[in-house]
Motif scaffolding. Structure first.
Motif, short mmCIF file in Angstrom:
data_model
loop_
_atom_site.label_atom_id
_atom_site.label_comp_id
_atom_site.label_asym_id
_atom_site.label_seq_id
_atom_site.Cartn_x
_atom_site.Cartn_y
_atom_site.Cartn_z
N TYR A 44 61.11 55.91 -59.53
CA TYR A 44 61.10 55.41 -60.90
C TYR A 44 62.03 56.25 -61.78
O TYR A 44 62.81 55.72 -62.58
N LEU A 45 61.97 57.57 -61.60
CA LEU A 45 62.87 58.43 -62.36
C LEU A 45 64.32 58.02 -62.10
O LEU A 45 65.16 58.02 -63.00
N GLY A 46 64.60 57.67 -60.86
CA GLY A 46 65.95 57.25 -60.48
C GLY A 46 66.36 55.99 -61.23
O GLY A 46 67.48 55.89 -61.73
N PHE A 47 65.43 55.02 -61.31
CA PHE A 47 65.75 53.80 -62.04
C PHE A 47 66.01 54.08 -63.51
O PHE A 47 66.83 53.44 -64.15
N LEU A 48 65.29 55.09 -64.05
CA LEU A 48 65.53 55.46 -65.44
C LEU A 48 66.92 56.07 -65.60
O LEU A 48 67.45 56.13 -66.70
N GLY A 49 67.47 56.56 -64.48
CA GLY A 49 68.79 57.18 -64.55
C GLY A 49 68.74 58.69 -64.61
O GLY A 49 69.73 59.33 -64.95
N VAL A 50 67.58 59.27 -64.31
CA VAL A 50 67.50 60.74 -64.32
C VAL A 50 68.38 61.29 -63.21
O VAL A 50 68.17 60.98 -62.05
N PRO A 51 69.39 62.09 -63.55
CA PRO A 51 70.32 62.55 -62.51
C PRO A 51 69.72 63.65 -61.66
O PRO A 51 68.89 64.43 -62.13
N ARG A 52 70.16 63.69 -60.40
CA ARG A 52 69.72 64.78 -59.54
C ARG A 52 70.67 65.96 -59.68
O ARG A 52 71.67 65.85 -60.38
N ARG A 53 70.31 67.06 -59.06
CA ARG A 53 71.10 68.29 -59.04
C ARG A 53 71.13 69.01 -60.38
O ARG A 53 71.97 69.86 -60.60
N TYR A 54 70.25 68.66 -61.34
CA TYR A 54 70.26 69.33 -62.63
C TYR A 54 69.19 70.40 -62.66
O TYR A 54 68.07 70.17 -62.23
N TYR A 55 69.56 71.53 -63.22
CA TYR A 55 68.64 72.66 -63.32
C TYR A 55 67.60 72.41 -64.41
O TYR A 55 66.42 72.68 -64.24
N ALA A 56 68.06 71.88 -65.53
CA ALA A 56 67.14 71.56 -66.62
C ALA A 56 67.73 70.39 -67.40
O ALA A 56 68.95 70.22 -67.42
N THR A 100 67.43 64.85 -74.25
CA THR A 100 68.48 63.84 -74.41
C THR A 100 67.80 62.51 -74.62
O THR A 100 66.62 62.34 -74.29
N ASP A 101 68.56 61.57 -75.16
CA ASP A 101 68.00 60.23 -75.33
C ASP A 101 67.83 59.54 -73.99
O ASP A 101 67.01 58.65 -73.83
N LEU A 102 68.65 59.97 -73.04
CA LEU A 102 68.66 59.33 -71.73
C LEU A 102 67.30 59.47 -71.03
O LEU A 102 66.82 58.55 -70.39
N ILE A 103 66.69 60.64 -71.20
CA ILE A 103 65.47 60.92 -70.46
C ILE A 103 64.29 60.97 -71.42
O ILE A 103 64.16 61.88 -72.23
N PRO A 104 63.40 59.97 -71.34
CA PRO A 104 62.28 59.92 -72.28
C PRO A 104 61.25 61.00 -71.98
O PRO A 104 61.23 61.58 -70.90
#
Lengths: 219, 581
Positions: B460-472, B476-480
């Motif tokens: 589900y996080l993937g469908f939201l567009g949450v990118p992988r490989r991020y430390y933190a 952002t508006d992208l991630i609710p």
């Protein structure tokens, strides 16, 4: 990756040829009893099978290098390097090494022990000369400024010849063990298998060298 | 007979003379298997702890601050590489391959016992070299487990210098170890089967390990070749993979190299690697399911063909890992097609497992629970693979948590569930003791449900567009906000599952000391390893005579027979009086 895929395709053909007589289509639950395996009656030593499987692995390493060679060659910074004439001499030396092994192999089946001994020594000497020649060729290229990091063509040349040389060195280690065995007069059938395996290995590495040499000459 | 097992020709079989040669420098395949197993599980625990640290960072970025960004990348890299290569590959092939191949085929040992011993020690060396990278000043490499150049070897990437060098050297050493072991597995299957053990009577475990080993022997060279070339790029400044680069304000000496060439070589290894891990899992789970459902495996022939087909096709799907590398769209079309084609034999296997269960006499033992759990996780992981196999779906999802969810489901959790199934299933044979059942059941349910709690939300996080490989992620508006809450939930679940693995270790250690003495064949199974004269099997496996095989490996609940299983060694043929000896 076409070279590698062609190699894998050929290998797949061998696998299919081997699998065909194994009754893969017969329902196994209906077959009872201590049936024999559909396999040639001739005894195939595990060491020989092991060597062939190993040679398949070796081939796939070289096939991948050749694939990478072709892909990298397409890019604009590739400057072919001159092929040292010495490589011709080295090729002949390796051929002679292979021929000496062939002679040892035929002698190990029927010939006198002396022939095996001299042929083995000759094979070793030719191989050492080949390796020395390869190092000399490196020396020549280095002296004319073709360093390994100067151009990808140079880098591939050094890496491929080094890898082939390392395989020959590994072969020389087994050659050493075999020669010691022959000179310490162990059972003839043990010698015969060792000599045969060395011979196969040398012939095969000769073939690989011829292919690599052809590649270097033509590009 | 062409294939007499080696020991019976008066060759090879090495008899240990002291405790050291029996348990340390051992040439016995069973001891080597256990050595492989212990090493692989130990290094796997390191990777598990690393993932726990990463999850703490992701779930509670503002609460815990002991993980610096560069360490996060180092742990991501080491977690991935250890799990895929040093745990899964080593445990399935070095561990179960070693233990089961000679026993299931009725051989006394591998055909090259010395090489087999060497294989383990060289593997251990590769693990030590890899672990050493934690102790060099730069720390381990943080290049990601795919080690893509140019960033993998540039200054600025964590672990540049010694870290990446140790990784490449360790991989090369591992491949040498694998080749020595692999030669053994292949030649043993080809040459050392006992009388009557035709190919079509081999248990699916052996078939699968055999084909996986061949894949490994052909695919690992690609990693070997790329490791050599990248080492040269790193150490002496060649430009195999390194393009012209301006780094930190200065021109580096590289020019013209092709990072995409590396990707081709890496995935030419990397995709078969998926099946190097998955095929043994398929094989082992088939045997566990059939035994505990008291039913012959459904469609044995089809299962064998599917293994062969998967093995073959796995070499022509590699570029589906590279849809976002900018390759020719026609290539994308080709590789999407082959990817969907490989789903067919894989689906056949799944149907056959389900049909094996159908109307079986299912015993919900601990190994069976794990095996059934595998069918669930594998179906879920496999279906999302169909999503990602399509270029147009993959491109937007490629750099998101959807991919993390997919591959952890399909090649993280699924093979691990099979490993647990297999460990519980063969534990009585390996140790001579039964495990504690209730502990095993708890271990299963927490692990199985917990993995869903971890990985399902990631899709589900993937469908939201949450990118992988991020430390933190910061704000952002992208991630609710809900995604942050979900991340925290995933971390809690991961900790519960991680901690629950202690149950497994308690079970193993408790059972080794206090467990009930195991019957030679506690699951009433048909295959040869359960018919050994001693449990655990003694050196040389069989008594003076090698077993003779009279039937296939899945004679369960045969109508008309007194027992609900007939061992492969049983010559009495009640069901088919006209055939047989």
């Amino acid at each position: 990756m076409f070279v590698t895929l062609i190699f894998l395709g050929l290998l797949a053909l061998i696998v299919v040829w081997w699998l065909l007589p194994q009754n893969l289509a017969r329902e196994p639950s209906l077959v009872h009893g201590a049936i024999e395996d559909p396999r040639p009656d001739e005894y195939f030593p595990p060491a020989k099978m092991g060597l062939w499987v190993f040679l398949v692995v070796v081939t796939s390493i070289f096939a991948l290098f050749v694939s990478a060679y072709f892909i990298r060659m397409e890019l604009s910074d590739w400057r072919p390097l001159p092929d040292p004439g010495l490589l011709w001499v080295n090729t002949i030396l390796l051929l002679l090494g292979s021929a000496a092994f062939q002679r040892a192999r035929s002698a190990s089946q029927k010939g006198p022990l002396q022939t095996i001994k001299t042929s083995l020594i000759a094979a070793g000497v030719f191989t050492v000369l080949f390796l020395t020649g390869q190092l000399w060729a490196w020396q020549q290229l280095g002296a004319s400024g073709y360093f390994v990091d100067a151009n990808p063509a140079n880098a591939f040349f050094y890496v491929i010849t080094a890898l082939h040389g390392l395989h020959m060195l590994g072969g020389l280690w087994v050659w050493g063990k075999t020669t010691v065995k022959v000179f310490s007069d162990v059972a003839p059938e043990r010698i015969s298998l060792s000599v045969e395996l060395c011979t196969i290995y040398w012939h095969y590495l000769l073939l690989i060298w011829l292919a690599l040499f052809g590649l270097l000459l033509s590009t | 007979m062409a294939h007499v097992a080696i020991a019976d020709e008066g060759q090879e079989l090495h008899h240990p003379k002291s405790w050291v040669t029996a348990y340390i420098w051992s040439q016995d395949h069973k001891v080597i298997a256990i050595q492989y197993g212990i090493t692989a599980i130990s290094v796997g625990l390191v990777a598990l702890v690393l993932s726990g640290l990463m999850r703490l960072q992701l779930g509670f970025p503002d609460t815990f601050s002991f993980l610096a960004p560069y360490e996060y990348y180092q742990y991501v890299t080491m977690h991935g590489m250890i799990m895929v290569i040093y745990l899964l590959t080593a445990l399935f092939l070095g561990g179960f391959g070693n233990y089961l191949i000679p026993l299931m085929l009725g051989a006394r040992d591998m055909v090259f016992p010395f090489l087999n011993m060497l294989s383990f020690w060289v593997y251990l060396l590769s693990v030590i070299v890899l672990m050493a990278s934690f102790f060099v000043p730069s720390g381990p490499t943080g290049a990601g487990w795919t080690l893509y150049p140019p960033q993998a070897i540039l200054e600025g990437t964590p672990g540049a210098g010694a870290g990446i060098l140790l990784m490449l050297v360790s991989l090369a050493i591992f491949i040498v170890a694998f080749t020595m072991g692999g030669l053994n597995y292949v030649v043993t299957v080809l040459q050392a089967r006992t009388r009557g053990m035709t190919l079509m009577r081999m248990p699916l475990s052996v078939w699968a390990i055999f084909v996986a080993t061949i894949l490994g022997l052909l695919a690992f060279p690609a990693l070997f070749v790329s490791a050599i070339m990248m080492t040269l790029d790193l150490q002496i400044g060649t430009s195999f993979f390194m393009p012209a680069i301006l780094s930190m304000g200065e021109n580096l000496e590289y020019e013209g190299g092709s990072p995409v060439l590396f990707q081709h070589l890496f995935w030419f290894f990397g995709h078969p690697e998926v099946y190097i891990v998955a095929l043994p899992a398929f094989g082992l789970v088939s045997d566990v399911l059939s035994t505990h459902a008291r039913k012959s495996i459904f469609g044995y022939r089809m299962m064998v063909w599917a293994i062969l087909a998967i093995g073959g096709i796995s070499f022509i799907v590699w570029a589906h890992h590279m849809y976002v590398s900018g390759m020719n769209p026609y290539f994308g079309f080709f590789f999407a097609t082959t990817t969907l084609i490989i789903a067919i034999p894989t689906a056949i296997k799944v149907y056959n497992w389900v049909l094996t269960l159908w109307r079986g006499n299912i015993h919900l033992t601990v190994p069976m629970l794990f095996a059934i759990g595998f069918i669930f996780t594998f179906i879920h992981g496999g279906l999302t693979g169909l999503f990602l196999g399509n270029v147009s779906v993959d491109v937007p999802l490629s750099d998101t948590y959807f991919v993390i969810g997919h591959f952890h489901m399909v090649m993280g959790v699924s093979p691990v569930l099979v490993l647990f199934a297999a460990i519980y299933h063969w534990f009585p044979k390996i140790t001579g003791r039964m495990f504690h059942n209730a502990l095993g059941v708890w271990h299963f349910w927490i692990t199985f449900l917990g993995t869903y709690a971890i990985y399902l939300p990631m899709h589900y996080l993937g469908f939201l567009g949450v990118p992988r490989r991020y430390y933190a992620y910061g704000t952002t508006d992208l991630i609710p906000e809900s995604a942050h809450t979900m991340n925290a939930g995933i971390t809690v679940a991961a900790f519960i599952v991680g901690t629950a693995q202690i149950l497994f270790f308690i079970n193993v250690f408790w059972s080794l000391r206090k467990g009930k003495k195991a019957d030679p064949n506690p699951w009433r199974a048909t295959t040869l390893e359960w018919q050994t004269p001693q449990t655990p099997p003694a050196h040389g496996n069989w008594g003076p005579e090698l077993p003779v095989v009279y039937r296939w490996a899945y004679e369960y609940s045969t109508p008309g027979s007194a027992e609900d299983f007939i061992p492969q060694t049983d010559p009495v043929d009640e069901t088919h009086p006209s055939s047989g000896e």
